[in-house]
Design a protein around this motif. Structure first.
Motif, mmCIF file in Angstrom:
data_model
loop_
_atom_site.group_PDB
_atom_site.id
_atom_site.type_symbol
_atom_site.label_atom_id
_atom_site.label_comp_id
_atom_site.label_asym_id
_atom_site.label_seq_id
_atom_site.Cartn_x
_atom_site.Cartn_y
_atom_site.Cartn_z
ATOM 1 N N ARG A 94 0.875 4.107 -2.884
ATOM 2 C CA ARG A 94 0.618 5.472 -2.368
ATOM 3 C C ARG A 94 1.640 6.494 -3.085
ATOM 4 O O ARG A 94 1.620 7.441 -3.338
ATOM 5 C CB ARG A 94 0.663 5.592 -0.904
ATOM 6 C CG ARG A 94 0.229 7.123 -0.301
ATOM 7 C CD ARG A 94 0.175 7.152 1.286
ATOM 8 N NE ARG A 94 1.438 6.810 1.655
ATOM 9 C CZ ARG A 94 2.355 7.714 1.941
ATOM 10 N NH1 ARG A 94 2.193 8.950 1.459
ATOM 11 N NH2 ARG A 94 3.608 7.513 2.429
ATOM 12 N N GLN A 110 0.845 -1.165 -0.085
ATOM 13 C CA GLN A 110 -0.113 -0.086 0.053
ATOM 14 C C GLN A 110 0.885 1.401 0.016
ATOM 15 O O GLN A 110 0.526 2.351 -0.621
ATOM 16 C CB GLN A 110 -0.904 0.242 1.285
ATOM 17 C CG GLN A 110 -1.696 -1.002 1.175
ATOM 18 C CD GLN A 110 -2.854 -1.211 2.329
ATOM 19 O OE1 GLN A 110 -2.588 -0.357 3.450
ATOM 20 N NE2 GLN A 110 -4.022 -1.867 2.197
ATOM 21 N N GLU A 111 1.998 1.234 0.658
ATOM 22 C CA GLU A 111 2.881 2.565 0.697
ATOM 23 C C GLU A 111 3.665 2.642 -0.753
ATOM 24 O O GLU A 111 3.501 3.626 -1.223
ATOM 25 C CB GLU A 111 4.230 2.042 1.733
ATOM 26 C CG GLU A 111 3.593 2.463 3.117
ATOM 27 C CD GLU A 111 3.175 3.998 3.471
ATOM 28 O OE1 GLU A 111 3.821 4.771 2.934
ATOM 29 O OE2 GLU A 111 1.861 3.990 3.958
#
Length: 97
Positions: A93, A89-90
């Motif tokens: 992002r 997810q990082e």
């Protein structure tokens, strides 16, 4: 049971693959993601090794040792899955378009 040795060997090969990939990568986020993936592979190796050893020997001693390995393998799998999800997810992002 031929499936357990196959899973054991594959998880060990992928663990080595991800550890080498960590060395080759320069990005810290990618290294952390690969480390999480290698933890998943190590956890699955320990988990299935414990099952395989109990099925092979079927003694009380192998049961107790297998339970300890199952606990450690499950813990590695759980933590590795959580870390991999977080770092994926990082990465999404930071690299959003």
């Amino acid at each position: 049971m031929i499936i357990f040795p196959i899973i054991i060997v594959l998880s060990l090969v992928f663990w080595v693959y991800y550890k080498v990939a960590i060395i080759k990568s320069n990005d810290e986020l990618t290294q952390a993601y690969f480390n999480a993936k290698s933890r998943i592979c190590l956890g699955s190796f320990i988990f299935f090794f414990a099952i395989n050893q109990y099925l092979f020997y079927q003694t009380q001693l192998s049961l107790f040792i297998g339970i300890v390995f199952l606990v450690f393998g499950s813990a590695n799998l759980y933590v590795g899955l959580k870390e991999a999800k977080h770092y994926r997810q990082e990465w999404k992002r930071l690299n959003a378009q």
